[in-house]
Motif scaffolding. Structure first.
Motif, PDB file in Angstrom:
ATOM      1  N   UNK A 138      50.525  47.147  26.473  1.00 17.91           N
ATOM      2  CA  UNK A 138      49.501  47.726  25.593  1.00 17.91           C
ATOM      3  C   UNK A 138      49.766  49.212  25.349  1.00 17.91           C
ATOM      4  N   UNK A 139      50.195  49.905  26.404  1.00 17.05           N
ATOM      5  CA  UNK A 139      50.509  51.330  26.233  1.00 17.05           C
ATOM      6  C   UNK A 139      51.687  51.495  25.280  1.00 17.05           C
ATOM      7  N   UNK A 165      50.603  51.099  21.810  1.00 17.51           N
ATOM      8  CA  UNK A 165      49.808  52.244  21.353  1.00 17.51           C
ATOM      9  C   UNK A 165      50.689  53.455  21.063  1.00 17.51           C
ATOM     10  N   UNK A 166      51.634  53.759  21.953  1.00 15.85           N
ATOM     11  CA  UNK A 166      52.464  54.958  21.760  1.00 15.85           C
ATOM     12  C   UNK A 166      53.666  54.869  22.689  1.00 15.85           C
ATOM     13  N   UNK A 181      56.487  56.418  22.648  1.00 16.64           N
ATOM     14  CA  UNK A 181      57.093  57.689  23.048  1.00 16.64           C
ATOM     15  C   UNK A 181      56.433  58.235  24.310  1.00 16.64           C
ATOM     16  N   UNK A 182      55.108  58.083  24.390  1.00 15.32           N
ATOM     17  CA  UNK A 182      54.408  58.582  25.570  1.00 15.32           C
ATOM     18  C   UNK A 182      54.698  57.720  26.801  1.00 15.32           C
ATOM     19  N   UNK A 183      55.018  56.466  26.578  1.00 12.44           N
ATOM     20  CA  UNK A 183      55.440  55.618  27.704  1.00 12.44           C
ATOM     21  C   UNK A 183      56.796  56.103  28.212  1.00 12.44           C
ATOM     22  N   UNK A 184      57.688  56.417  27.284  1.00 15.81           N
ATOM     23  CA  UNK A 184      58.993  56.956  27.691  1.00 15.81           C
ATOM     24  C   UNK A 184      58.809  58.288  28.412  1.00 15.81           C
ATOM     25  N   UNK A 185      57.813  59.067  27.959  1.00 15.13           N
ATOM     26  CA  UNK A 185      57.605  60.392  28.536  1.00 15.13           C
ATOM     27  C   UNK A 185      57.051  60.348  29.958  1.00 15.13           C
ATOM     28  N   UNK A 213      44.955  52.266  17.570  1.00 12.14           N
ATOM     29  CA  UNK A 213      45.490  52.640  18.871  1.00 12.14           C
ATOM     30  C   UNK A 213      46.396  51.588  19.456  1.00 12.14           C
ATOM     31  N   UNK A 214      46.659  50.528  18.737  1.00  9.76           N
ATOM     32  CA  UNK A 214      47.635  49.582  19.228  1.00  9.76           C
ATOM     33  C   UNK A 214      47.061  48.351  19.861  1.00  9.76           C
ATOM     34  N   UNK A 215      47.751  47.854  20.882  1.00 11.20           N
ATOM     35  CA  UNK A 215      47.480  46.521  21.405  1.00 11.20           C
ATOM     36  C   UNK A 215      46.095  46.393  21.973  1.00 11.20           C
ATOM     37  N   UNK A 271      61.448  67.442  25.564  1.00 14.87           N
ATOM     38  CA  UNK A 271      61.064  66.182  26.223  1.00 14.87           C
ATOM     39  C   UNK A 271      62.012  65.037  25.845  1.00 14.87           C
ATOM     40  N   UNK A 285      62.114  63.697  22.835  1.00 14.74           N
ATOM     41  CA  UNK A 285      61.498  62.857  21.802  1.00 14.74           C
ATOM     42  C   UNK A 285      61.999  63.218  20.403  1.00 14.74           C
ATOM     43  N   UNK A 339      62.855  59.131  28.946  1.00 10.15           N
ATOM     44  CA  UNK A 339      62.517  58.634  30.285  1.00 10.15           C
ATOM     45  C   UNK A 339      63.405  59.290  31.340  1.00 10.15           C
ATOM     46  N   UNK A 372      62.080  62.764  31.800  1.00 11.27           N
ATOM     47  CA  UNK A 372      60.873  62.687  32.636  1.00 11.27           C
ATOM     48  C   UNK A 372      61.262  62.555  34.109  1.00 11.27           C
ATOM     49  N   UNK A 406      46.617  56.573  25.548  1.00 13.98           N
ATOM     50  CA  UNK A 406      46.654  55.163  25.150  1.00 13.98           C
ATOM     51  C   UNK A 406      45.215  54.665  25.053  1.00 13.98           C
ATOM     52  N   UNK A 407      44.694  54.629  23.844  1.00 17.40           N
ATOM     53  CA  UNK A 407      43.262  54.439  23.652  1.00 17.40           C
ATOM     54  C   UNK A 407      42.739  53.112  24.189  1.00 17.40           C
ATOM     55  N   UNK A 439      43.742  51.489  26.805  1.00 22.52           N
ATOM     56  CA  UNK A 439      43.818  51.353  28.262  1.00 22.52           C
ATOM     57  C   UNK A 439      42.641  52.079  28.908  1.00 22.52           C
TER      58      UNK A 439
END
Lengths: 296, 233
Positions: free
Chosen positions: A175-176, A179-180, A182-186, A292-294, B50, B52, B73, B76, B90-91, B93
Motif C-alpha cells: 500500500x505504501x 501511494x508513493x 519514492x518514499x518507500x525507497x527513501x 493516495x494510492x492503494x 537522496x 530520487x 534505498x 538511505x 502514505x495516506x 497507512x
C-alpha cells in the motif's frame, strides 16, 4: 421468492461466479498497475496458460488429483512468469505506458502462438473435479455445483487477499508503494523486490484463475484477450491499486456480463462499456481509487 | 569530520539542467540552512542527494564515500533520510503501520518508542490513518519516518510549510534536539526564523548554484545581502 428473483436467479449466480473469477484475475493486474505503474497486457495470457495447464493435466477426464495438480503447477508457473515479467519490464519503468504495453503485448502474442502450436486451434474442455460436476438445486432451479464452489473459492480468495494487503507488513509495504514508491525507497526498501513479489503473486492468481475458470470457459486461443479486456474494465471501474475496488468492480462486471446479457441481450456489450465510460467521466480514478494510492 | 560534501554536482529533469555545479559541505553534527527564492533548485538538490533525481555529474560524499547516482534505498542505507516537501506520507497507512515499515531493517539507535517520546502527539494517533492527521501531525509523522531509518544526515525540505507558528516552534525544538543527538541537518527553508534557530551556517542558492555561504550570525548581521538575495528585510 419474488418472481423477478426466481426468473433471474441463475443469471445472478452466474454473475457471482464470473465476478469471483474476475476478481482473482484482476486484483493482481490492479496492484501491479497501481503500485508500479506497469501496464501488463500479458495478464490475460497467464489466465489462458492456467486454463491449458488444467486441460493438459486433466486430459478431458475428471480427477481431483489432476485438478489439484493443475492448480499447483499453474501456481508455480504463475510465480515464475510474474517474476520474469517484472524483470523484463523493469528497464521500462520510467518510460511510457505505450512502451510497457508493446512489450507485454508482444509477450502475450508469443505465449498465444506457443499454446496454439502445442495444443492446436480447437478449444479444449476442462472437466470439473468429481463430485462438483453435477448440479445442485437452489430454490427449485438446478445450478452447476462447480460454479457454486467457484463463488465460495472466490470469496475465500478475496478475504485472503484483503487480509494480506490490509493486515500484514507485506500488505502495508504494498500500500505504501502504491501511494508513493519514492518514499518507500527513501526508507531503504529496494522496491524492485516489492514489485517482483507483487508481480509474482498477481501472476499466480491469474494462472490459478485460469485453472479455476477451466470448467466454465475451457481453454482456447483468443480467450486471453477476452478476459484481459474484462480485467482491465474491472481495474478501471474499481480503481487502480485497490483490492476493494477490484472486488466491487469484478462483482459489477460479473452481473453486467451475466444478468445484463439475460435482461438486455442486444445491449450487453453497450452496458459493459457504458458502465466503463460512466465511471471514467464521473470518477476517473475509479470507485475506490484514491489520490493516495492503494486501499484495501 | 565532514558528514556531507557535495562537489560540482549537476542534475536536472529530462533536458533541463536545474543544478549547475553545486559545492557545499556540512560537518558531522552541523546544520546547514539552505535558502533561496522559489525555483532556484533547492528541492532538486535535496532530491538529488537522496537519489530520487539522478545527477548528471559531480560527487556526493558521505563520510568520504561517493554515493552520487546510487539508488535511493542504498543512499538511505548509507545513512541519509529525507523529510520531503509536501510531507508525502502514505495516506492510506495508519501511523503505527508507517512507523513499523520505517523501522524495518534499520539499526536501533532510534526505536518507535524513542521517536514517540520525542513526538508524543503521534502516540495518541497510532491507530489513525495518516491521511486523516492534521498538517502538523503529518509533518511529525514524516520526521518520525525519517528518524526511524537511523540517519546520520537528515534532509528537510520546508518542514514549516503551511504550519501554524506554534507547530513550527515545536519543529524547531525537535530539530535542535536532533542536533544534540548528533544528527547532521540540511534544512531547506523559507521560514528564516526556523533556519536561524536551528542552523549554524546559511547558504543561499540562485539559478542552481550556491552563491553565498556564511555563518548564521554573519548572515543575520548582513541585512543588505539578505535583502539582495532573498528580497527580505
Amino acid at each position: 421468492m419474488t418472481g423477478w428473483v426466481a426468473a433471474n436467479l441463475i443469471s445472478v449466480l452466474n454473475g457471482l461466479a464470473i465476478g469471483a473469477l474476475l476478481f482473482v484475475l484482476a486484483v493482481g493486474l490492479s496492484l501491479v498497475f497501481g503500485m508500479m505503474d506497469v501496464l501488463n497486457l500479458a495478464h490475460g495470457a497467464l489466465f489462458v496458460v492456467g486454463a491449458y495447464v488444467a486441460a493438459a493435466l486433466t486430459g478431458g477426464s475428471a480427477s481431483w488429483g489432476a485438478f489439484l495438480g493443475a492448480l499447483g503447477l499453474a501456481a508455480v508457473i504463475g510465480l515464475l512468469a510474474g517474476g520474469l515479467l517484472s524483470v523484463m519490464t523493469e528497464p521500462l519503468r520510467r518510460r511510457s505506458h505505450l512502451d510497457q504495453a508493446l512489450l507485454t503485448l508482444g509477450v502475450a502474442l508469443i505465449v498465444a502462438e506457443l499454446l496454439q502450436i502445442l495444443f492446436g486451434d480447437d478449444p479444449l474442455a476442462v472437466p470439473a473435479p468429481p463430485g462438483l460436476d453435477g448440479s445442485t438445486s437452489i430454490f427449485g432451479a438446478a445450478y452447476p455445483t462447480y460454479r457454486l464452489v467457484l463463488i465460495g473459492v472466490g470469496a475465500v480468495l478475496a478475504v485472503g487477499v484483503w487480509l494480506l494487503v490490509e493486515r500484514t507488513t507485506l500488505g502495508a509495504l504494498v500500500r505504501a508503494t502504491v501511494a508513493d514508491r519514492d518514499m518507500v525507497a527513501a526508507i531503504g526498501v529496494d522496491n524492485r523486490r516489492v514489485k517482483i513479489t507483487v508481480f509474482a503473486l498477481g501472476s499466480l492468481l491469474a494462472t490459478v484463475a485460469g485453472v479455476l475458470g477451466g470448467p466454465v470457459y475451457g481453454a482456447s486461443v483468443g480467450l486471453d484477450s477476452t478476459v484481459l479486456i474484462l480485467a482491465l474494465v474491472v481495474v478501471v471501474i474499481g480503481g487502480l491499486g485497490s483490492v476493494r475496488g477490484a472486488l466491487v468492480g469484478a462483482l459489477v462486471i460479473g452481473q453486467i456480463e451475466s444478468l445484463g446479457r439475460a435482461l438486455l441481450p442486444d445491449l450487453a456489450s453497450f452496458v459493459l462499456f457504458g458502465a466503463l465510460a460512466l465511471v471514467l467521466v464521473v470518477r476517473p480514478r475509479g470507485l475506490f481509487g484514491g489520490r493516495s494510492g492503494a486501499t484495501a | 569530520m565532514t558528514a556531507l560534501a557535495v562537489e560540482a554536482l549537476t542534475a536536472g529533469y529530462d533536458r533541463s539542467t536545474v543544478l549547475s555545479g553545486i559545492d557545499l559541505s556540512v560537518p558531522t553534527g552541523g546544520a546547514l540552512g539552505l535558502l533561496g527564492r522559489n525555483g532556484v533548485g533547492k528541492s532538486t538538490l535535496v532530491m538529488t542527494l537522496m537519489g530520487l533525481v539522478s545527477p548528471t555529474s559531480g560527487r556526493v560524499l558521505l563520510d568520504g564515500r561517493d554515493v552520487a547516482g546510487l539508488r535511493p534505498d542504498l543512499i538511505a542505507r548509507a545513512g541519509v533520510a529525507i523529510v520531503p516537501q509536501g510531507r508525502r506520507i502514505w495516506a492510506s497507512l495508519s501511523v503505527a503501520e508507517t512507523l513499523a515499515l520505517a523501522t524495518r531493517g534499520h539499526g536501533r539507535r532510534w526505536t518507535v518508542d524513542t521517536v514517540l517520546d520525542l513526538l508524543p502527539r503521534l502516540r495518541e494517533r497510532l491507530g489513525q490513518q495518516a491521511g486523516q492527521l492534521s498538517g502538523g501531525e503529518q509533518q511529525m509523522l514524516a520526521i518520525a519516518r525519517a528518524l526511524l531509518t537511523d540517519p546520520a544526515l537528515l534532509l528537510l525540505d520546508e518542514p514549516s510549510d503551511g504550519l501554524a507558528p506554534a507547530i513550527v516552534d515545536q519543529i524547531s525544538q525537535l530539530l535542535t534536539t536532533l542536533r544534540g543527538e548528533g544528527v547532521t541537518l540540511l534544512l531547506v527553508e523559507q521560514d528564516l526564523h526556523l533556519a536561524f534557530a536551528v542552523c549554524d551556517r546559511i547558504a543561499v542558492m540562485e539559478k542552481g548554484r550556491i552563491v553565498h555561504e556564511v555563518t548564521t550570525a554573519e548572515f543575520r548581521a548582513d541585512r543588505a545581502t539578505a535583502h539582495r538575495l532573498l528580497g527580505v528585510a
